[in-house]
Scaffold this motif. Structure first.
Motif, PDB file in Angstrom:
ATOM      1  N   VAL A 369      -5.509 -29.029  -5.371  1.00 12.94           N
ATOM      2  CA  VAL A 369      -5.365 -29.144  -6.823  1.00 12.94           C
ATOM      3  C   VAL A 369      -4.378 -30.261  -7.160  1.00 12.94           C
ATOM      4  CG1 VAL A 369      -5.960 -26.739  -7.304  1.00 12.94           C
ATOM      5  CG2 VAL A 369      -3.576 -27.346  -6.898  1.00 12.94           C
ATOM      6  N   VAL A 370      -4.604 -30.893  -8.307  1.00 11.24           N
ATOM      7  CA  VAL A 370      -3.730 -31.969  -8.785  1.00 11.24           C
ATOM      8  C   VAL A 370      -2.875 -31.407  -9.915  1.00 11.24           C
ATOM      9  CG1 VAL A 370      -3.679 -34.256  -9.881  1.00 11.24           C
ATOM     10  CG2 VAL A 370      -5.444 -33.727  -8.188  1.00 11.24           C
ATOM     11  N   GLY A 371      -1.560 -31.439  -9.744  1.00 11.91           N
ATOM     12  CA  GLY A 371      -0.663 -31.052 -10.836  1.00 11.91           C
ATOM     13  C   GLY A 371      -0.155 -29.621 -10.798  1.00 11.91           C
ATOM     14  N   HIS A 373       2.558 -28.527  -9.761  1.00 11.14           N
ATOM     15  CA  HIS A 373       3.980 -28.451 -10.115  1.00 11.14           C
ATOM     16  C   HIS A 373       4.195 -28.347 -11.621  1.00 11.14           C
ATOM     17  CE1 HIS A 373       3.060 -32.687 -10.656  1.00 11.14           C
ATOM     18  NE2 HIS A 373       4.173 -32.821 -11.347  1.00 11.14           N
ATOM     19  N   THR A 374       3.143 -28.564 -12.406  1.00 14.43           N
ATOM     20  CA  THR A 374       3.303 -28.426 -13.854  1.00 14.43           C
ATOM     21  C   THR A 374       3.010 -26.991 -14.322  1.00 14.43           C
ATOM     22  OG1 THR A 374       1.015 -28.978 -14.438  1.00 14.43           O
ATOM     23  CG2 THR A 374       2.514 -30.822 -14.117  1.00 14.43           C
ATOM     24  N   ALA A 375       2.731 -26.094 -13.390  1.00 19.52           N
ATOM     25  CA  ALA A 375       2.506 -24.686 -13.753  1.00 19.52           C
ATOM     26  C   ALA A 375       3.767 -24.112 -14.394  1.00 19.52           C
ATOM     27  CB  ALA A 375       2.144 -23.881 -12.510  1.00 19.52           C
ATOM     28  N   ASN A 376       3.593 -23.119 -15.231  1.00 26.57           N
ATOM     29  CA  ASN A 376       4.736 -22.468 -15.879  1.00 26.57           C
ATOM     30  C   ASN A 376       5.298 -21.405 -14.925  1.00 26.57           C
ATOM     31  OD1 ASN A 376       6.422 -20.831 -17.422  1.00 26.57           O
ATOM     32  ND2 ASN A 376       5.258 -21.209 -19.296  1.00 26.57           N
ATOM     33  N   PRO A 377       6.500 -21.653 -14.342  1.00 27.32           N
ATOM     34  CA  PRO A 377       7.008 -20.722 -13.325  1.00 27.32           C
ATOM     35  C   PRO A 377       7.395 -19.366 -13.907  1.00 27.32           C
ATOM     36  CG  PRO A 377       8.651 -22.401 -13.827  1.00 27.32           C
ATOM     37  CD  PRO A 377       7.421 -22.763 -14.597  1.00 27.32           C
ATOM     38  N   MET A 378       7.585 -19.288 -15.212  1.00 25.59           N
ATOM     39  CA  MET A 378       7.956 -18.015 -15.840  1.00 25.59           C
ATOM     40  C   MET A 378       6.702 -17.165 -16.096  1.00 25.59           C
ATOM     41  SD  MET A 378      11.164 -18.407 -16.128  1.00 25.59           S
ATOM     42  CE  MET A 378      12.029 -19.897 -15.659  1.00 25.59           C
ATOM     43  N   SER A 379       5.736 -17.748 -16.798  1.00 23.37           N
ATOM     44  CA  SER A 379       4.550 -16.973 -17.179  1.00 23.37           C
ATOM     45  C   SER A 379       3.498 -16.970 -16.079  1.00 23.37           C
ATOM     46  CB  SER A 379       3.937 -17.568 -18.454  1.00 23.37           C
ATOM     47  OG  SER A 379       3.369 -18.838 -18.178  1.00 23.37           O
ATOM     48  N   ASP A 381       1.217 -19.246 -15.851  1.00 23.61           N
ATOM     49  CA  ASP A 381       0.028 -19.968 -16.325  1.00 23.61           C
ATOM     50  C   ASP A 381      -0.037 -21.377 -15.734  1.00 23.61           C
ATOM     51  OD1 ASP A 381      -1.024 -17.959 -17.908  1.00 23.61           O
ATOM     52  OD2 ASP A 381       0.240 -18.485 -19.624  1.00 23.61           O
ATOM     53  N   SER A 383      -2.862 -25.014 -15.524  1.00 24.25           N
ATOM     54  CA  SER A 383      -4.176 -25.652 -15.629  1.00 24.25           C
ATOM     55  C   SER A 383      -4.094 -26.949 -14.843  1.00 24.25           C
ATOM     56  CB  SER A 383      -4.613 -25.855 -17.077  1.00 24.25           C
ATOM     57  OG  SER A 383      -3.571 -26.265 -17.897  1.00 24.25           O
ATOM     58  N   VAL A 384      -4.902 -27.022 -13.806  1.00 23.02           N
ATOM     59  CA  VAL A 384      -4.816 -28.121 -12.844  1.00 23.02           C
ATOM     60  C   VAL A 384      -6.195 -28.741 -12.647  1.00 23.02           C
ATOM     61  CG1 VAL A 384      -2.856 -27.142 -11.599  1.00 23.02           C
ATOM     62  CG2 VAL A 384      -5.163 -26.490 -10.923  1.00 23.02           C
ATOM     63  N   GLU A 385      -6.203 -29.932 -12.147  1.00 23.44           N
ATOM     64  CA  GLU A 385      -7.455 -30.613 -11.840  1.00 23.44           C
ATOM     65  C   GLU A 385      -7.811 -30.284 -10.381  1.00 23.44           C
ATOM     66  OE1 GLU A 385      -9.193 -32.283 -14.106  1.00 23.44           O
ATOM     67  OE2 GLU A 385     -10.705 -32.849 -12.639  1.00 23.44           O
ATOM     68  N   ALA A 407      -8.053 -23.398 -14.883  1.00 24.50           N
ATOM     69  CA  ALA A 407      -6.969 -22.817 -15.670  1.00 24.50           C
ATOM     70  C   ALA A 407      -6.858 -21.336 -15.349  1.00 24.50           C
ATOM     71  CB  ALA A 407      -7.228 -23.013 -17.159  1.00 24.50           C
TER      72      ALA A 407
ATOM     73  N   VAL B 172       7.425 -13.799 -20.574  1.00 27.91           N
ATOM     74  CA  VAL B 172       8.598 -14.612 -20.249  1.00 27.91           C
ATOM     75  C   VAL B 172       8.243 -16.070 -20.537  1.00 27.91           C
ATOM     76  CG1 VAL B 172      10.267 -15.208 -18.452  1.00 27.91           C
ATOM     77  CG2 VAL B 172       9.144 -12.975 -18.401  1.00 27.91           C
ATOM     78  N   ARG B 357       5.834 -31.273 -18.927  1.00 35.32           N
ATOM     79  CA  ARG B 357       6.271 -30.573 -17.713  1.00 35.32           C
ATOM     80  C   ARG B 357       5.847 -31.357 -16.476  1.00 35.32           C
ATOM     81  NH1 ARG B 357       4.808 -25.032 -19.501  1.00 35.32           N
ATOM     82  NH2 ARG B 357       3.192 -25.030 -17.911  1.00 35.32           N
ATOM     83  N   GLN B 360       0.390 -35.601 -12.562  1.00 36.18           N
ATOM     84  CA  GLN B 360       0.012 -36.107 -11.249  1.00 36.18           C
ATOM     85  C   GLN B 360      -1.283 -36.897 -11.386  1.00 36.18           C
ATOM     86  OE1 GLN B 360      -0.050 -33.028  -8.250  1.00 36.18           O
ATOM     87  NE2 GLN B 360      -0.698 -34.426  -6.647  1.00 36.18           N
ATOM     88  N   GLN B 369      -3.770 -35.655 -14.404  1.00 38.49           N
ATOM     89  CA  GLN B 369      -3.521 -34.358 -15.034  1.00 38.49           C
ATOM     90  C   GLN B 369      -2.073 -34.364 -15.473  1.00 38.49           C
ATOM     91  OE1 GLN B 369      -1.216 -32.035 -14.015  1.00 38.49           O
ATOM     92  NE2 GLN B 369      -1.878 -30.093 -14.859  1.00 38.49           N
ATOM     93  N   ASP B 389       1.368 -23.619 -22.572  1.00 33.68           N
ATOM     94  CA  ASP B 389       0.706 -23.876 -21.294  1.00 33.68           C
ATOM     95  C   ASP B 389      -0.597 -24.650 -21.465  1.00 33.68           C
ATOM     96  OD1 ASP B 389       2.608 -22.561 -19.567  1.00 33.68           O
ATOM     97  OD2 ASP B 389       2.020 -20.741 -20.622  1.00 33.68           O
ATOM     98  N   SER B 391      -2.551 -28.276 -20.874  1.00 31.63           N
ATOM     99  CA  SER B 391      -2.501 -29.519 -20.110  1.00 31.63           C
ATOM    100  C   SER B 391      -3.660 -30.408 -20.513  1.00 31.63           C
ATOM    101  CB  SER B 391      -2.542 -29.228 -18.614  1.00 31.63           C
ATOM    102  OG  SER B 391      -3.807 -28.751 -18.273  1.00 31.63           O
TER     103      SER B 391
END
Lengths: 445, 446
Positions: A369-371, A373-379, A381, A383-385, A407, B172, B357, B360, B369, B389, B391
């Motif tokens: 998957v691309v991206g 690291h942009t996931a929301n670490p709290m929730s 959630d 959406s990646v390519e 997603a 959260v 956030r 890449q 993305q 959330d 993107s």
């Protein structure tokens, strides 16, 4: 002790000077603070880098670093330097840093435990030689030539390293590590393919890495569009590692749990994953990349069932978070380098459950998957390519998909596991199988 | 220094300095201290390619000892087969902009106190965690090469991040603000940044998950800057172009986007990605990557300028102790002439996205993305409910054509960019931009 030999190869400091250094620092530190810990890490590596089909760069590295941690009346200080002879400046900086830190509950650094144990994450067969790196590159190129693609880049790395940990309570541990890794990236038209392999031993398969990277580049050349909707997905270990590493791991870190930064904070003892799933830390895995008998602050490591049969069983703690929150350290302290304070992490994270054939019905294969690291670490959630999205048809790779966004939510997908494939592979310090998930959201074009 | 036949060129880049770090987590000063480093990279160009040594605790040896290091690097170069040549490029060093207040002149105790004020200002009712971090890195850089080019300079970067976490009934969410600078200490009087982070976390609790799909989108200056960086900047890096790992390869002079779009990378700009000279001693300056929709230049180091051409050297950058790579510095979309109101008016159903956030790109495939911190749905030209959330992904070549409006005011944001295991300070920026038919990702449903 064998680790001094590696240090001696750094020509700026002699073996004799270093052999007494750790004791000297601890003695000097004990005059200033209640407890002191000294951490020395170093090593050497060699790498060869491909530019298209030719080696353009060969790099040799020698590294050495000293970290000092001091504890005085619950105030923790730290500093680091890669000039061990400047240890006095480093010690002063650590002590002075401790004076600013907020005092906390502290029950002491650990003392020595048990006998010297065999090395778990080191293979003496790993030789840091440019010629071996060159050979691996040539094997990868041979594998890549099986498909009509262009090689863009690749690399081959060999490294060995040593760690030494000592403290004022009498701990004096040393260990060695080795690592071999290869990777290759290929392209065909606008379709790219990436693959890698890594091992503590000389057991990587460069030819297969070249072949797989070339396969993915070749396979995805003329993908068809996909409609937005819910689909059955097979995540590769590489894709799993990205999603778990960016969201799940921070959520079971004891410090995050107690600081209000984890969605799983109130879920201990509850079902947080499919009941077939277990996720555990196995620090004693033979030739595991993160295997160790003691953690970064000298606490003996142990098997930790983070999730057992779907139930959240345990969070990860180091000494600092353990003392602060009235918990036992789980031996989960890790250092990313010689400087700074240790953090909380895992040694070898294993994802396990009953195995089955997950290629027996049509699904979308997610190679990477691309991206993430942009996931929301709290929730949780994200959406990646998807990299190299492809249909699985008749138990093998079928029609490729041009472009697909995935997603979802990492915490939810643990409950949506539809099957776990046989076999596993090591990604970083994770040991992961392919996993099939039902009803996953794909945003098409 | 006499060079043997095996050494066509060498350079040494030695960086030493100190890093100060403060971490305040829920009122607790977790750490506040300083670490020290000294590390060097010796590069030797052998008969074919590069042999490189990276050495911790480098002590600048002279005479025979230095020759031994060169020999050692040259022997590594023996396994290379790629014929590397270096293009000539102008040398020269810019002055490092003066700092208003040198962070090193302020005691660690005082800085910890000031950071604590930012941290506490994020602690609004409903916030369960606040965390502030301060980072200050001072580097003394010295460079010498076999052509007798020599320079040295000192630069200090500093800044802070503030995060607030809100929690309610199992939901959260976090709010996050950051500010980093080369112009000196920037943490005084910044409590408003803490409040902003707190307010954002609280409002995201009530935000809905965005429903993915194709729709018109407005990107705020921060996210549009990330778009310029991810979608265009990386694909214009000469090393990737040389490897065939860029959809922009072979496209110089071609129209690849709307004529509203001009994208520039400029390491000489006094922003967070500033470098007084590049990591090979080459003078830095402005490179117009895309000029009114037409691709004009690639970003290069001396090697890729020789092998690829069509662009400017001066874009080699490196982390201390790492070999230089072709990198971006300060990357931005130039101003256009639209207002935000005009963009909103042009959208019947769409989304406006704020903050970043990160992102890449797969430059060879031409797919990028990136993720926004939050957004608002747009209905008939008006901003409606908040979404979280969300993107955006797309194909570089088609997305640049879909930019229909470009705002009047550009704003730069600071961050770090990762490539080849190295992380370097950068800034990205843009005015507001409007995209038609963007692919928006989110886990929600209609």
């Amino acid at each position: 002790m064998r680790w001094w030999v590696a240090v001696a190869q750094n020509e700026t400091i002699s073996t004799d000077e270093l052999s007494g250094l750790v004791d000297t620092i601890i003695r000097a530190g004990e005059l200033l603070v209640e407890e002191i810990e000294v951490y020395i890490a170093g090593g050497e590596s060699v790498s060869a880098e491909l530019k298209k089909t030719k080696i353009g760069v060969a790099t040799g590295s020698k590294s050495l670093g000293l970290g000092i941690r001091t504890i005085d009346h619950g105030r923790i200080g730290s500093s680091g330097t890669n000039d061990p002879l400047a240890w006095r400046k480093c010690l002063d900086a650590a002590v002075s840093s401790g004076t600013l830190a907020t005092p906390q509950e502290w029950g002491g650094l650990p003392g020595p435990a048990g006998q010297e144990q065999p090395l778990l994450s080191f293979d003496p067969e790993v030789r840091v030689e440019a010629g071996i790196a060159e050979e691996a590159i040539n094997e990868m190129l041979k594998g890549a030539a099986e498909f009509p693609v262009q090689v863009m880049s690749g690399s081959s790395d060999l490294s060995t390293g040593f760690l030494h940990l000592a403290n004022s309570n009498g701990i004096c541990y040393s260990t060695k590590k080795s690592m071999v890794s290869v990777s290759l990236e290929a392209i065909s038209d606008q379709s790219t393919g990436y693959e890698f392999d890594q091992s503590v031993r000389m057991s990587v398969d460069p030819e297969n890495v070249g072949k797989k990277a070339a396969f993915f580049a070749h396979h995805n050349r003329s993908g068809a569009d996909i409609k937005t909707g819910n689909y059955l997905l097979v995540l590769s270990p590489m894709a799993m590692a990205q999603l778990l590493g960016n969201v799940f791991i921070p959520a079971v870190n004891g410090r995050n749990v107690h600081a209000g930064r984890s969605k799983l904070a109130q879920s201990l003892g509850q079902e947080v994953a499919d009941t077939s799933i277990s996720i555990y830390d196995d620090p004693f895995r033979i030739f595991g990349p993160g295997s160790t008998w003691w953690d970064a602050e000298g606490v003996p490591t142990r098997h930790i069932d983070i999730i057992k049969d779907g139930i959240l069983n345990e969070f990860l703690y180091d000494l600092k978070s353990g003392y602060r929150y009235g918990k036992q350290s789980t031996g989960s302290a890790l250092r990313s380098g010689y400087g700074g304070l240790p953090g909380i992490g895992y040694h070898n994270l294993v994802f396990d459950g009953p195995r089955c054939n997950i290629w027996d019905e049509p699904a979308i294969y997610v190679h990477d998957v691309v991206g993430a690291h942009t996931a929301n670490p709290m929730s949780g959630d994200f959406s990646v390519e998807i990299s190299n999205p492809s249909w699985i048809e008749n138990g093998t790779f079928g029609k490729p998909i041009r472009k697909a966004m995935y997603a979802g939510n990492v915490f939810d997908l643990l409950k949506e596991i539809d099957g776990i494939a046989k076999g596993e592979r090591i990604i970083g310090s994770m040991v992961l199988p392919e996993v099939r998930l039902g009803g996953q959201r794909i945003i098409g074009t | 220094m006499n060079m043997s036949g095996d050494v066509r060129y060498y350079d040494v880049r030695h960086v030493k300095g100190q890093t100060t770090h403060i971490d305040i987590d829920n009122r607790v000063i977790e750490s506040a201290g300083t670490s020290f480093f000294s590390t060097a990279v010796i590069r030797v160009l052998g008969p074919s390619g590069w042999g490189i040594l990276t050495i911790d605790n480098y002590t600048s040896p002279e005479g025979k000892k230095f020759e031994l290091l060169l020999k050692s690097a040259a022997s590594l170069a023996h396994i290379t087969t790629e014929p590397v040549t270096l293009a000539d490029a102008p040398h020269g060093v810019l002055a490092v902009p003066p700092m208003k207040e040198d962070p090193r002149s302020v005691s660690l105790e005082e800085k910890t106190g000031i950071l604590g004020e930012i941290e506490s200002s994020a602690r609004l009712p409903g916030i369960v965690n606040t965390r502030a971090t301060y980072i200050e890195r001072a580097e003394q850089v010295s460079f010498v090469d076999s052509s007798a080019n020599e320079y040295s300079f000192e630069i200090c970067r500093s800044g802070f991040n503030i995060m607030a976490v809100a929690s309610r009934e199992g939901i959260v969410q976090m709010g996050y603000e950051r500010l980093h600078s080369i112009h000196g200490l920037n943490i005084r009087h910044q409590q408003k940044m803490g409040r902003l982070a707190g307010e954002r976390a609280l409002s995201l609790i009530d935000a809905k998950a965005a429903a993915g799909g194709t729709m018109d989108a407005i990107l705020d200056p921060e996210l549009a800057g990330v778009f310029a960086h991810e979608a265009v900047g990386h694909a214009s890096e000469g090393d990737l172009v040389h490897e065939g790992n860029s959809v922009l390869s072979g496209k110089i002079g071609e129209r690849i986007g709307s004529s509203l779009i001009t994208i520039v990378d400029d390491p000489s700009l006094d922003e967070f990605g500033f470098d007084p000279v590049d990591a090979e001693g080459v003078r830095v300056g402005r490179t117009k990557i895309i000029d009114r929709g037409i691709i004009g230049s690639y970003l290069h180091n001396r090697e890729t300028l020789a092998s690829v051409g069509q662009g400017d050297a001066g874009h080699a950058r490196a982390m201390p102790g790492e070999p230089p790579l072709v990198r971006m510095s300060n990357t931005f979309i130039e101003e256009g002439d639209s207002t935000l109101d005009e963009m909103l008016e042009g959208i019947n159903r769409g989304i406006i996205l704020y903050g970043s956030r990160g992102g890449q790109v797969d430059p060879g495939r031409g797919v990028f993305q990136f993720n926004a911190e939050y957004g608002f749905l747009i209905e008939k030209g008006e901003q409606k409910g908040m979404v979280r959330d969300v993107s955006l992904s797309g194909e570089i070549l088609s997305t640049l054509h879909s930019i229909e409006m470009c705002g009047k005011e550009r704003k730069m944001s600071q961050g770090y960019c990762g490539k080849g295991g190295q992380s370097v300070p950068v800034s990205d920026g843009a005015p507001y931009i409007m995209l038609r038919n963007a692919v928006v990702g989110g886990s929600g449903t209609e």
